[in-house]
Design a protein around this motif. Structure first.
Motif, PDB file in Angstrom:
ATOM      1  N   UNK A 171      -2.299   4.093   7.107  1.00  0.00           N
ATOM      2  CA  UNK A 171      -3.395   4.845   7.694  1.00  0.00           C
ATOM      3  C   UNK A 171      -3.790   6.045   6.829  1.00  0.00           C
ATOM      4  N   UNK A 172      -2.918   6.426   5.901  1.00  0.00           N
ATOM      5  CA  UNK A 172      -3.227   7.504   4.964  1.00  0.00           C
ATOM      6  C   UNK A 172      -3.614   6.974   3.589  1.00  0.00           C
ATOM      7  N   UNK A 173      -3.906   5.683   3.512  1.00  0.00           N
ATOM      8  CA  UNK A 173      -4.374   5.107   2.255  1.00  0.00           C
ATOM      9  C   UNK A 173      -3.285   4.656   1.312  1.00  0.00           C
ATOM     10  N   UNK A 174      -2.027   4.711   1.749  1.00  0.00           N
ATOM     11  CA  UNK A 174      -0.933   4.261   0.915  1.00  0.00           C
ATOM     12  C   UNK A 174      -0.576   2.811   1.187  1.00  0.00           C
ATOM     13  N   UNK A 175       0.577   2.388   0.709  1.00  0.00           N
ATOM     14  CA  UNK A 175       1.034   1.011   0.883  1.00  0.00           C
ATOM     15  C   UNK A 175       2.518   1.011   1.193  1.00  0.00           C
ATOM     16  N   UNK A 176       2.974  -0.067   1.853  1.00  0.00           N
ATOM     17  CA  UNK A 176       4.397  -0.200   2.199  1.00  0.00           C
ATOM     18  C   UNK A 176       4.767  -1.671   2.140  1.00  0.00           C
ATOM     19  N   UNK A 177       5.850  -1.978   1.423  1.00  0.00           N
ATOM     20  CA  UNK A 177       6.291  -3.363   1.244  1.00  0.00           C
ATOM     21  C   UNK A 177       7.800  -3.461   1.361  1.00  0.00           C
ATOM     22  N   UNK A 178       8.277  -4.713   1.380  1.00  0.00           N
ATOM     23  CA  UNK A 178       9.721  -4.954   1.292  1.00  0.00           C
ATOM     24  C   UNK A 178      10.109  -5.187  -0.170  1.00  0.00           C
ATOM     25  N   UNK A 179       9.399  -4.615  -1.070  1.00  0.00           N
ATOM     26  CA  UNK A 179       9.352  -4.722  -2.538  1.00  0.00           C
ATOM     27  C   UNK A 179       8.265  -5.685  -2.972  1.00  0.00           C
ATOM     28  N   UNK A 180       7.934  -6.684  -2.145  1.00  0.00           N
ATOM     29  CA  UNK A 180       6.891  -7.654  -2.504  1.00  0.00           C
ATOM     30  C   UNK A 180       5.872  -7.824  -1.375  1.00  0.00           C
ATOM     31  N   UNK A 189      15.578  -4.287   6.518  1.00  0.00           N
ATOM     32  CA  UNK A 189      14.579  -4.724   5.555  1.00  0.00           C
ATOM     33  C   UNK A 189      14.567  -3.746   4.378  1.00  0.00           C
ATOM     34  N   UNK A 190      14.398  -4.243   3.151  1.00  0.00           N
ATOM     35  CA  UNK A 190      14.155  -3.305   2.043  1.00  0.00           C
ATOM     36  C   UNK A 190      12.826  -2.598   2.285  1.00  0.00           C
ATOM     37  N   UNK A 191      12.673  -1.397   1.763  1.00  0.00           N
ATOM     38  CA  UNK A 191      11.445  -0.645   2.016  1.00  0.00           C
ATOM     39  C   UNK A 191      11.013   0.122   0.775  1.00  0.00           C
ATOM     40  N   UNK A 192       9.751  -0.090   0.415  1.00  0.00           N
ATOM     41  CA  UNK A 192       9.088   0.663  -0.647  1.00  0.00           C
ATOM     42  C   UNK A 192       7.771   1.153  -0.069  1.00  0.00           C
ATOM     43  N   UNK A 193       7.495   2.449  -0.152  1.00  0.00           N
ATOM     44  CA  UNK A 193       6.222   2.938   0.375  1.00  0.00           C
ATOM     45  C   UNK A 193       5.750   4.157  -0.393  1.00  0.00           C
TER      46      UNK A 193
END
Length: 349
Positions: free
Chosen positions: A287-296, A311-315
């Motif tokens: 919602x702030x224009x970023x991204x979030x993945x489990x690495x993929x 879950x792995x988390x990258x954001x």
């Protein structure tokens, strides 16, 4: 012109006609009231309930909760009993708690994220996710939480630090409210946050370097090589050991956060919980224009299959999250630099 209060913001949300807006607004009010109470206990530090005091029973993930974790959970479940909430899930509870069978909402909470930080006077948080209650709340209470993260009606977290702050999204941007002791209410400090798409700052627990998959080590090595390396710029590394605090920093000034799976026992699927940690954080970040993945894969596309699923988390900054994904999913795109990968990284023996 004075800044709007949380109450004003929630009233506008109700008038927007969004799905279950009135129930969501009341639930957020109750969560905010509980956070104010919890903050007063946290502020007492060792004079209140020391975080080092352990509760005798292990939590659902096998961790031994602190007494402060248990107190926080009790505060929030009691708050949700006073809200239109059918089902309550928590890091501290093995199973979903049925509150009001007629309530239209399901709420998932990490009552005290980073509670070990209280002894060293570092920020900690409370993370929450609000979903529509669905299915049979008595026979299949978990079902309401087994939806993709983009089904969330609202998400947020409280930060107990120099200020008591609430980071909140009801699906129309990400906003920050700071509690005013003088007024006794939360007042909006930042509206419609936008995370810069590029960054020169990353957050990861570098002590686990030897346990990471090669893709994570290569990414960190490239960042640490600085302006002379393939990234051609200097990076700073940060790590608060409370995902809400790291998320707050990234929302304020950009950056990328990584908590990957690794080769340690019990860490293969990461360590953060999808339902009540990764999903609400991902909702706020997007919602702030970023991204979030489990690495993929996009976090909000994932469908939970267990209440305490990890879950792995990258954001964080969108371009940097995408770059981390390429290290995992498209190794051929960095193959021309393969000779560099055989060099010793900063943490390699």
């Amino acid at each position: 012109m004075s800044s709007p209060t949380l109450e004003t913001f929630l009233n506008f949300h109700v008038m927007s006609g969004a799905s279950l807006a009135e129930a969501v607004a009341l639930t957020i009010r109750r969560l905010a009231a509980a956070a104010v109470i919890l903050r007063s206990t946290i502020n007492q530090g060792a004079l209140g309930i020391p975080s080092s005091e352990e509760h005798r029973d292990a939590g659902p993930g096998g961790d031994i909760p602190k007494a402060l974790d248990v107190l926080a959970d009790a505060l929030f479940i009691e708050a949700m009993r006073q809200a239109p909430v059918c089902l309550y899930a928590s890091e501290e509870l093995e199973e979903v708690a049925l509150l009001d069978p007629a309530g239209p909402l399901a709420v998932a909470v990490d009552p005290l994220d980073g509670s070990s930080n209280i002894d060293i006077n570092v920020s900690i948080g409370t993370i929450f996710s609000i979903l529509p209650a669905a299915g049979d709340p008595v026979g299949e209470p978990d079902a309401s939480f087994f939806h993709r993260g983009d089904a969330q009606l609202a998400a947020g977290f409280f930060i107990y630090g120099p200020q008591l702050a609430l980071v909140l999204s009801v699906g129309s941007g990400t906003h920050v409210f700071v509690f005013s002791s003088r007024l006794g209410v939360f007042v909006q400090a930042y509206g419609n946050l936008v995370i810069p798409p590029r960054t020169q700052e990353f957050a990861i627990n570098a002590a686990n370097y030897r346990h990471w998959d090669e893709a994570v080590r290569l990414y960190v090595d490239d960042c640490l090589k600085g302006a002379e390396g393939p990234r051609e710029k200097e990076f700073n590394m940060r790590w608060v050991a409370a995902v809400a605090a790291d998320a707050y920093r990234i929302l304020m000034r950009g950056g990328v956060y990584l908590y990957p799976g690794d080769r340690r026992k019990g860490y293969g699927d990461g360590r953060l919980r999808l339902v009540y940690e990764a999903n609400p954080i991902a909702f706020l970040i997007e919602q702030a224009g970023g991204a979030a993945t489990d690495t993929v894969n996009r976090i909000l596309d994932l469908t939970p299959t267990a209440l305490h699923q990890r879950v792995p988390l990258v954001f964080g900054s969108a371009r940097e999250v995408a770059r981390v994904g390429r290290y995992h999913a498209e190794p051929s795109s960095i193959a021309e630099r393969a000779p560099l990968f055989s060099n010793r990284g900063l943490f390699r023996a």
